[in-house]
Design a protein around this motif. Structure first.
Motif, short mmCIF file in Angstrom:
data_model
loop_
_atom_site.label_atom_id
_atom_site.label_comp_id
_atom_site.label_asym_id
_atom_site.label_seq_id
_atom_site.Cartn_x
_atom_site.Cartn_y
_atom_site.Cartn_z
N VAL A 97 -0.40 21.45 -6.71
CA VAL A 97 -1.36 19.86 -7.54
C VAL A 97 -0.28 18.93 -7.26
N LEU A 98 0.53 19.25 -8.17
CA LEU A 98 1.94 17.83 -8.18
C LEU A 98 2.69 17.25 -7.51
N THR A 99 2.71 18.68 -6.28
CA THR A 99 3.62 18.33 -5.17
C THR A 99 2.83 17.37 -4.20
N HIS A 100 1.62 17.68 -3.95
CA HIS A 100 0.26 16.60 -3.40
C HIS A 100 0.67 15.43 -4.31
N LEU A 101 0.60 15.39 -5.78
CA LEU A 101 -0.10 14.56 -5.69
C LEU A 101 1.77 12.48 -5.54
N LEU A 102 2.33 13.47 -5.81
CA LEU A 102 3.60 13.00 -5.46
C LEU A 102 4.06 12.50 -4.13
N VAL A 103 3.40 13.43 -3.83
CA VAL A 103 3.30 12.86 -1.58
C VAL A 103 2.10 12.11 -1.88
N ALA A 104 0.91 12.08 -2.39
CA ALA A 104 0.25 10.67 -2.27
C ALA A 104 0.86 9.36 -2.96
N LEU A 105 1.67 9.57 -3.39
CA LEU A 105 1.96 8.04 -4.53
C LEU A 105 3.56 7.63 -3.75
N PHE A 106 4.05 8.77 -2.64
CA PHE A 106 5.53 8.54 -1.67
C PHE A 106 4.38 7.42 -0.81
N GLY A 107 3.48 8.22 -0.15
CA GLY A 107 2.77 7.40 0.66
C GLY A 107 2.10 5.78 0.53
N MET A 108 1.83 6.08 -1.00
CA MET A 108 0.80 5.01 -1.58
C MET A 108 1.65 3.46 -1.68
N GLY A 109 3.32 3.65 -0.97
CA GLY A 109 4.62 2.86 -0.87
C GLY A 109 4.16 2.23 0.29
N SER A 110 4.38 2.60 0.93
CA SER A 110 4.89 3.01 2.43
C SER A 110 3.45 1.37 2.76
N TRP A 111 2.41 0.43 2.83
CA TRP A 111 1.93 -0.54 3.08
C TRP A 111 1.55 -1.24 1.97
N ALA A 112 1.70 -1.36 0.99
CA ALA A 112 1.35 -1.66 -0.24
C ALA A 112 1.51 -2.66 -0.12
N ALA A 113 2.84 -3.18 0.10
CA ALA A 113 3.12 -5.11 -0.60
C ALA A 113 2.73 -5.64 0.40
N ILE A 114 2.96 -5.22 1.60
CA ILE A 114 1.65 -6.34 2.98
C ILE A 114 0.48 -6.29 2.72
N ASN A 115 -0.41 -5.31 2.59
CA ASN A 115 -1.32 -5.36 1.71
C ASN A 115 -1.72 -6.35 0.83
N GLY A 116 -0.97 -6.41 0.20
CA GLY A 116 -1.07 -7.13 -1.12
C GLY A 116 -1.01 -8.24 -0.56
N ILE A 117 0.07 -8.62 -0.21
CA ILE A 117 -0.08 -10.18 0.42
C ILE A 117 -1.55 -10.37 1.25
N TRP A 118 -2.45 -10.04 1.81
CA TRP A 118 -3.22 -10.53 3.61
C TRP A 118 -4.05 -10.31 1.96
N VAL A 119 -4.99 -9.78 0.78
CA VAL A 119 -5.62 -9.37 -0.18
C VAL A 119 -5.97 -10.74 -0.72
N GLU A 120 -4.40 -11.30 -1.63
CA GLU A 120 -3.87 -12.58 -2.22
C GLU A 120 -4.12 -13.65 -1.55
N LEU A 121 -3.49 -13.71 -0.38
CA LEU A 121 -4.18 -14.90 0.43
C LEU A 121 -5.10 -16.68 0.31
#
Length: 445
Positions: free
Chosen positions: A10-34
């Motif tokens: 379960v810890l490994t699945h959680l770490l993989v999900a958090l790892f994937g979260m960082g892939s496009w969070a920056a650009i997605n964040g800029i879009w919603v903050e426009l």
């Protein structure tokens, strides 16, 4: 061999999900903050067009990753992943204090700091698909679904944060006796854009820390080519029949013996087979729609039904992505015909949304609850179906190892680029779509 502790898996699945979260969070964040930053930057509402171009230019990072692979054979994905994560964290952290800085360019003031950092983040995010995904070849297929779940969170969490900030809140004044309403009253945000970017940077630091945690859990360095996760994380080797592995994603098959060498999966390795080509084409097509075509018309299809419809479509549509990943963890469709059928169903919902955008600002059922429910439900089902197809197709290609997952990343990125390029002329040059006005009824008699 005994099954590994459930808590470790379960810890490994959680770490993989958090790892994937960082892939496009920056650009997605800029879009919603426009909607917040355009009020203070000289480009105004031309800024989304600038950002679309910058994201397209971000695909140049694929050439850099290709060059790295040529010059550093056998070095693995660890170094480029850490570079991508460092660029994401530093770029987002610098946005917090610098996003308002402007400078004269060609006789006009431009938001040089914001645009430069947005380009850096676009380069990093585009590179993530062709670096993060090949790294997952060291893990069994269930963890690929956890990664895509995290990618869904990279869109959902910035949306939730923007809603908490109060982006786009307004109040329409009462109509006076002469029938001409005054301008809408915009409520101030609960916290400034700088706080939003600092929070986003914190999410990206968490994602980078999760990757370091994965490196500690994996017994072999990513630079070593291996057919499975090794003895330190024994959760079912790629050589085990997919049906057994899918029966319990968090359980090691009981018949796997110590020292077993995973055998090749002939179906998964044939990337150039008809099945492999169809799966990659399906990935490119679905991502062209979800990352390029449909986002370009979301405001046109939703805003005629009100700000509530737009916000619900954005948040619930983003939530459909991780929910589809959860579904794929339990029920994975392996039939190419069924995946094609799900894609056609998603296209029907997408065609409805495109029709609403074309008919904007006066689409059918405007001003009714039924219209609001239909547009929000269409967005949720459309994005949910395409997300499931993307996860299922990627999982079926996982058996081909690092090369297959690299091809998956390239297909996702190329599809997204083609979708964005295809929608740029009708939205930004020819202005095919028309938007409504807040607090103004353009559809009355």
């Amino acid at each position: 061999m005994a099954a590994p502790p459930l808590g470790r898996l379960v810890l490994t699945h959680l770490l993989v999900a958090l790892f994937g979260m960082g892939s496009w969070a920056a650009i997605n964040g800029i879009w919603v903050e426009l909607p917040v930053v355009v009020k203070d930057l000289p480009e105004g509402w031309s800024l989304p067009s600038y950002l679309s171009v910058l994201v397209a230019l971000g695909n140049l990072s694929l050439l850099v990753v290709t060059l790295w692979r040529r010059l550093a054979l056998g070095k693995g994905e660890q170094a480029p992943i850490q570079v991508v994560q460092a660029l994401n964290v530093v770029g987002t952290a610098l946005l917090a204090p610098l996003w308002q800085q402007v400078a004269p360019v060609g006789g006009q003031y431009h938001s040089v700091a914001f645009l430069t950092l947005a380009l850096v983040l676009a380069l990093a995010c585009c590179a993530s698909n062709v670096t993060f995904l090949p790294f997952l070849s060291h893990l069994p297929p269930p963890f690929l679904r956890s990664f895509f779940l995290g990618q869904g969170l990279s869109a959902l969490l910035p949306c939730v944060l923007a809603l908490a900030q109060g982006v786009g809140r307004l109040e329409c004044p009462s109509a006076p006796t002469n029938g001409t309403p005054g301008p809408p009253h915009n409520f101030p945000e609960r916290f400034p854009a700088s706080t939003f970017f600092w929070t986003l940077a914190t999410l990206l630091v968490t994602s980078a820390a999760a990757f370091q945690g994965l490196l500690l859990l994996l017994p072999l360095p990513p630079s070593v080519t291996t057919g499975g996760p090794g003895p330190g994380l024994q959760v079912g080797a790629p050589g085990v029949e997919e049906e057994e592995e899918e029966a319990s994603p968090l359980q090691e098959p009981p018949f796997q013996a110590a020292g077993t060498t995973p055998g090749p999966d002939p179906e998964a390795h044939r990337l150039l087979s008809a099945r492999g080509a169809c799966l990659l084409s399906l990935l490119a097509f679905t991502n062209a729609l979800t990352n390029g075509v449909l986002p370009a018309v979301q405001s046109f299809s939703c805003l005629p039904y009100g700000r509530l419809a737009y916000h619900l479509a954005a948040v619930l549509g983003s939530a459909a992505n991780p929910l589809a990943c959860f579904l794929a963890m339990g029920v994975l469709c392996r039939s190419l015909a069924w995946l094609g059928g799900l894609s056609l169903l998603g296209m029907l919902f997408g065609a409805y949304l495109m029709a609403l955008a074309i008919l904007s600002p006066c689409p059918p059922l405007v001003g009714t609850t039924a219209g609001l429910v239909l547009v929000v439900l269409s967005w949720v089902l459309c994005l949910g179906l395409f997300s499931y197809v993307k996860v299922a197709a990627s999982s079926l290609l996982h058996g081909g190892g690092q090369r297959a997952l690299l091809a998956v990343g390239v297909a996702i990125q190329v599809g997204s680029l083609l979708g964005a390029v295809a929608m740029f002329p009708p939205t930004s040059i020819y202005h095919v779509f028309r938007s409504g006005k807040d607090c103004v009824d353009l559809c009355g008699p």
